[in-house]
Design an enzyme around this catalytic site. Structure first.
Site, PDB file in Angstrom:
ATOM      1  CG  HIS A 182       8.965  29.705 -24.375  1.00  0.00           C
ATOM      2  ND1 HIS A 182       7.846  30.416 -23.415  1.00  0.00           N
ATOM      3  CD2 HIS A 182       9.376  28.704 -23.425  1.00  0.00           C
ATOM      4  CE1 HIS A 182       7.620  29.597 -22.569  1.00  0.00           C
ATOM      5  NE2 HIS A 182       8.510  28.595 -22.403  1.00  0.00           N
ATOM      6  CB  CYS A 278       1.868  32.533 -23.947  1.00  0.00           C
ATOM      7  SG  CYS A 278       1.685  34.112 -23.524  1.00  0.00           S
TER       8      CYS A 278
HETATM    9  C1  CIR Z   1       7.010  31.588 -17.196  1.00  0.00           C
HETATM   10  O1  CIR Z   1       8.007  31.958 -17.080  1.00  0.00           O
HETATM   11  O2  CIR Z   1       6.533  30.178 -17.589  1.00  0.00           O
HETATM   12  C2  CIR Z   1       5.844  32.578 -17.491  1.00  0.00           C
HETATM   13  N1  CIR Z   1       5.958  33.358 -16.509  1.00  0.00           N
HETATM   14  C3  CIR Z   1       5.534  32.881 -18.723  1.00  0.00           C
HETATM   15  C4  CIR Z   1       5.271  32.017 -19.860  1.00  0.00           C
HETATM   16  C5  CIR Z   1       4.890  32.441 -21.009  1.00  0.00           C
HETATM   17  N2  CIR Z   1       4.633  31.621 -22.082  1.00  0.00           N
HETATM   18  C6  CIR Z   1       4.703  31.534 -23.273  1.00  0.00           C
HETATM   19  O3  CIR Z   1       4.827  32.601 -23.955  1.00  0.00           O
HETATM   20  N3  CIR Z   1       4.372  30.691 -24.298  1.00  0.00           N
END
Ligand code: CIR
Length: 284
Positions: A182, A278
């Site tokens: 991201h 997150c």
């Molecule tokens: C994903 O790949 O969607 C999750 N394992 C990790 C998401 C992390 N999200 C974030 O940093 N905003």
């Protein structure tokens, strides 16, 4: 401001008045599912995820937030959604409007459903992005003046265009994310005019894009990419523990600006590509 302690509210306002930084009335978090190890990952971790430790680390994160915001609202985990604790991706909050994601990874779609009612109950206007737009909240960096939209494998141009239509008075700017998960994997907010950025090619490209658009921001570079994701809550900065060079830079910045630094070890969440922003949605 339902279910909200008057005392905490006043303390929050006092903190905001003292430090000139916004504090938050609410943080929404979601517990870690027992299926967490099955979540999406860019690369398999070198060591397997320790589920009990991941839960403890998330708990420590929530406890920190409980000391910093008026109220933490915890949503129950859903074992059908191993990534559900990464609640940041399900929505973005800009002033009193919540934009509900159509998440980029099909496996994650549906995580947003229990959140929508909570946001409505808190009095926020909710708008759902419409397919073919896809968006993960981790790609959106709102500074108060600009809404930077990372164009990544998860967030597309349709989302950028819909956000431009919704926020006509805010500078909505698309930024290509060429590496990593991201936008906020490599850049995050210290304050309304200072951004923390990773000293890697992805960070440098993103910084160059922002600088080509506006000179409103100062950039503080940290050598460890994971340390570039910090969470500012009022006069406190949450950072990742275990990255001493980056920590020294961030500590110095905090000392110069009277910001309190809290270190959190998030080793198990990092294995699933998670960081600090997150794990929560913050609401003023
Ligand atoms: C994903 O790949 O969607 C999750 N394992 C990790 C998401 C992390 N999200 C974030 O940093 N905003």
């Amino acid at each position: 401001m339902r279910n909200f302690s008057k005392t905490l509210f006043i303390l929050n306002l006092l903190a905001a008045a003292c430090y000139g930084e916004p504090s938050y009335h609410y943080a929404i978090t979601r517990d870690i599912a027992d299926s967490f190890e099955d979540g999406l990952k860019l690369n398999p971790p070198l060591e397997p995820i320790d589920l009990a430790l991941a839960k403890q680390q998330h708990e420590d994160y929530i406890h920190s937030l409980q000391r910093l915001v008026g109220q933490v609202i915890r949503l129950r985990a859903d074992p059908k959604h191993p990534d559900c604790n990464f609640i940041e991706d399900t929505a973005i909050i800009v002033n009193n409007i919540a934009i509900i994601s159509n998440m980029g990874a099909e496996e994650r779609r549906g995580e947003e459903i229990p959140l929508i009612n909570v946001l409505k109950q808190l009095g926020l206007k909710t708008i759902r992005l419409q397919a073919p737009a896809t968006m993960d909240g981790g790609d959106i960096l709102y500074t108060g003046k600009h809404l930077f939209v990372g164009l990544s494998k998860r967030t597309n141009k349709h989302a950028l265009n819909q956000l431009k239509d919704i926020f006509r008075k805010t500078g909505v700017i698309g930024i290509p994310v060429t590496e990593g998960l991201h936008l906020k994997s490599v850049i995050s907010l210290f304050d309304e005019s200072t951004l923390i950025v990773a000293a890697n090619p992805a960070g440098a490209t993103i910084q160059a894009h922002i600088e080509a658009t506006t000179d409103d921001y100062t950039f503080i570079t940290v050598p460890d990419p994971i340390a570039a994701n910090v969470l500012r809550v009022g006069s406190t900065l949450l950072i990742q523990e275990g990255f001493p060079e980056s920590e020294a830079i961030l500590q110095n910045l905090c000392n110069q600006t009277s910001v309190t630094l809290i270190k959190l070890n998030m080793s198990e969440l990092i294995k699933a590509d998670g960081a600090l922003t997150c794990g929560s949605l913050l609401i003023k």
